[in-house]
Design an enzyme around this catalytic site. Structure first.
Site, PDB file in Angstrom:
ATOM      1  N   ARG A 254      -2.807   7.950   2.780  1.00  0.00           N
ATOM      2  CA  ARG A 254      -3.175   7.238   3.797  1.00  0.00           C
ATOM      3  C   ARG A 254      -3.476   8.489   4.881  1.00  0.00           C
ATOM      4  NH1 ARG A 254       1.201   2.333   3.381  1.00  0.00           N
ATOM      5  NH2 ARG A 254      -0.212   1.039   2.349  1.00  0.00           N
ATOM      6  N   ILE A 373      -9.700   1.219   2.097  1.00  0.00           N
ATOM      7  CA  ILE A 373      -9.160   1.779   1.197  1.00  0.00           C
ATOM      8  C   ILE A 373      -7.495   2.393   1.617  1.00  0.00           C
ATOM      9  CG2 ILE A 373     -11.139   2.453   0.019  1.00  0.00           C
ATOM     10  CD1 ILE A 373     -11.319   5.097   1.047  1.00  0.00           C
ATOM     11  N   GLU A 374      -7.034   2.611   0.536  1.00  0.00           N
ATOM     12  CA  GLU A 374      -5.529   2.917   0.748  1.00  0.00           C
ATOM     13  C   GLU A 374      -4.964   1.954   1.772  1.00  0.00           C
ATOM     14  OE1 GLU A 374      -3.812   5.239  -0.702  1.00  0.00           O
ATOM     15  OE2 GLU A 374      -5.471   6.039  -1.924  1.00  0.00           O
ATOM     16  N   GLY A 375      -5.022   0.717   1.512  1.00  0.00           N
ATOM     17  CA  GLY A 375      -4.561  -0.454   2.349  1.00  0.00           C
ATOM     18  C   GLY A 375      -5.534  -0.724   3.514  1.00  0.00           C
ATOM     19  N   GLN A 380      -1.868  -2.009   7.150  1.00  0.00           N
ATOM     20  CA  GLN A 380      -1.375  -0.545   8.083  1.00  0.00           C
ATOM     21  C   GLN A 380      -0.680  -1.328   9.251  1.00  0.00           C
ATOM     22  OE1 GLN A 380      -1.477   2.172   6.548  1.00  0.00           O
ATOM     23  NE2 GLN A 380      -3.113   1.115   5.276  1.00  0.00           N
TER      24      GLN A 380
END
Length: 388
Positions: A254, A373-375, A380
Site C-alpha cells: 500500500r 489494487i492492493e485493496g 482501506q
C-alpha cells in the site's frame, strides 16, 4: 507540448534517512528516469509491451533491492528513501514504477521470513534484478479477504502438489518466480502458507493477458496451478505463517502504491502548470485566471498533503512502529488525489487533454488502477475504521 523537466517539487528531501549516499542515489534515479524511461513510455504503453530489459537495467543500477540488506545484494536503504525513488520513477512511467514495486514486494517474504540458507541461495539474484518476481495472492472469490483462499498445497514425497487458480497476477508470464499463497492446512488464516515457486515448474500455466484500461505495459493475467510440484525447501516460514507474511506485504504494498500515486499526480500537476503558463486566452496566460489558478493551487496542495501522509507512514515503518493504519491512510488519500489531480489536469488542457498527443489522458486512466489494487479504497477505509 509543454515541458515537464522542471518539477514543482525539486527541492532535496531532508531528515535522518537522507544521507549523502541516499541523495546521490535520488539524483541518479532522476537522471536515469529522464534518459531511459521518458523516451520509451509512449511506445510501450501504446503497444502493451513489457520493458523487461529496462527492468534489468534498473536492477543492475541497484533499484530492485533498495530496502533490503546489503549483505544479500540489497541497497540497505530505509523505506522512506525507497518510496521517494518509486515516486520519481512514477513521474516518468507508472508502469515501470509498478514493476519495481511488484518485484520489491516479491522479495519480502524470503527476506523477512526465510532461513539463512534460503536467503543466501536465492536472494542475491532476486535483489540484483536478474530474476523478476510476482505475487500470487488474489483469486476469483478471494481478494483482500485472504482467509477465503482456496488454492491448495497438498504434501507429498516431493514436497507439495499445488492446485488452484490465481487472479490478477502482475508479471504473469514474465516472472521468473512466483510467491504462491496457498492452503496447506485447515480453513481460515491459520491454514495458509507461502511457497516460492520457479516459474518454469511443470504445472504452472500463466493465462491470457488482461486487456486493461491503463498501465498496459505491465502484464496481468491468471496463473493456473495444475499439480505443480514445489519442493518442501521452497516453503518460506513455517506452515501456517502465510497470513502474517501477507499482512506485512499488504502494508508495504500500500505504501508502494501511494508513492506511485504521488509521482503520477506530481507529473500531471507539472504538466498542467507548464501548459497553463504558455496557453494564452484574451491576451493572457490562462494560469492568471482565477478559475485555472485556484484549480492548480488545490492540485498542488493535495499532492503535498499526500506526500506528507506517505512519508509519515514510511517513517513509522522504518522506526518499527505499527504502520498498517498509516499505510492505509496514505494509500487511500494518495490514490484519490491522483484521480482528482489527473482529471483536473485534463480539464486544464481542455480539448488537448482528451487526445493521446498529450499524456494527461493516459495519466487519468492509470490513476484509476491505483484506487483498486492492493485493496480497493473501500477496503482501506475498512482498515482505518477498524483501527479506530
Amino acid at each position: 507540448m509543454p515541458t515537464t523537466t522542471a518539477s514543482t517539487h525539486r527541492s532535496q528531501p531532508t531528515g535522518p534517512a537522507w544521507t549523502e549516499e541516499a541523495l546521490d542515489l535520488l539524483n541518479l534515479v532522476r537522471q536515469l528516469a529522464a534518459a531511459e524511461l521518458a523516451p520509451r513510455v509512449d511506445e510501450h504503453e501504446s503497444r502493451a509491451t513489457f520493458p523487461r530489459e529496462l527492468l534489468r537495467t534498473l536492477g543492475r543500477a541497484g533499484l530492485l533491492g533498495l530496502p533490503y540488506p546489503q549483505q544479500y545484494g540489497g541497497g540497505g536503504q530505509p523505506y522512506e528513501v525507497y518510496l521517494t525513488v518509486l515516486e520519481t520513477l512514477a513521474q516518468h512511467w507508472l508502469g515501470v514504477a509498478q514493476s519495481v514495486n511488484i518485484h520489491v514486494l516479491s522479495c519480502y517474504g524470503l527476506a523477512a521470513f526465510g532461513t539463512e540458507e534460503q536467503r543466501a541461495a536465492w536472494l542475491p539474484d532476486m535483489l540484483g534484478g536478474e530474476l523478476l518476481g510476482a505475487n500470487c495472492i488474489s483469486e476469483a472469490e478471494a481478494g483482500s479477504d485472504i482467509s477465503a483462499l482456496r488454492t491448495t498445497a497438498t504434501p507429498n514425497e516431493n514436497g507439495y502438489a499445488v492446485n488452484g487458480v490465481k487472479s490478477w497476477v502482475s508479471h504473469a508470464g514474465a516472472a521468473d518466480y512466483y510467491n504462491v499463497f496457498c492452503r496447506t492446512g485447515r480453513d481460515g488464516v491459520r491454514g495458509l502458507s507461502l511457497l516460492l515457486a520457479p516459474a518454469d515448474t511443470p504445472g504452472i500455466h500463466p493465462g491470457t493477458q488482461e486487456r486493461k484500461m491503463g498501465v498496459r505495459s505491465s502484464p496481468t493475467a491468471q496463473v493456473v496451478f495444475d499439480e505443480a510440484e514445489i519442493a518442501e525447501d521452497r516453503r518460506i516460514g513455517r506452515p501456517g505463517k502465510g497470513f502474517l507474511i501477507a499482512m506485512g506485504l499488504f502494508d508495504r504494498g500500500r505504501l508502494g502504491i501511494a508513492a506511485c500515486a504521488v509521482g503520477l499526480a506530481q507529473a500531471a500537476l507539472d504538466y498542467a502548470v507548464a501548459y497553463a503558463k504558455t496557453r494564452k486566452q484574451f491576451g493572457k496566460p490562462i494560469i492568471s485566471f482565477q478559475g485555472i489558478g485556484f484549480m492548480l493551487a488545490d492540485m498542488a496542495t493535495q499532492v503535498a498533503a499526500a506526500r506528507s501522509l506517505l512519508l509519515d507512514a514510511a517513517r513509522r515503518l522504518d522506526a518499527g512502529q505499527p504502520s498498517s493504519a498509516a499505510a492505509a491512510q496514505a494509500k487511500l488519500f494518495a490514490t484519490d488525489t491522483a484521480m482528482r489531480v489527473t482529471t483536473d489536469a485534463v480539464q486544464v488542457l481542455g480539448g488537448y487533454g482528451y487526445v493521446a498527443d498529450h499524456p494527461a489522458e493516459r495519466w487519468m486512466r492509470e490513476a484509476k488502477l491505483l484506487q483498486l489494487i492492493e485493496g480497493t479504497n473501500q477496503i482501506q477505509r475498512l482498515v482505518i475504521s477498524t483501527s479506530l
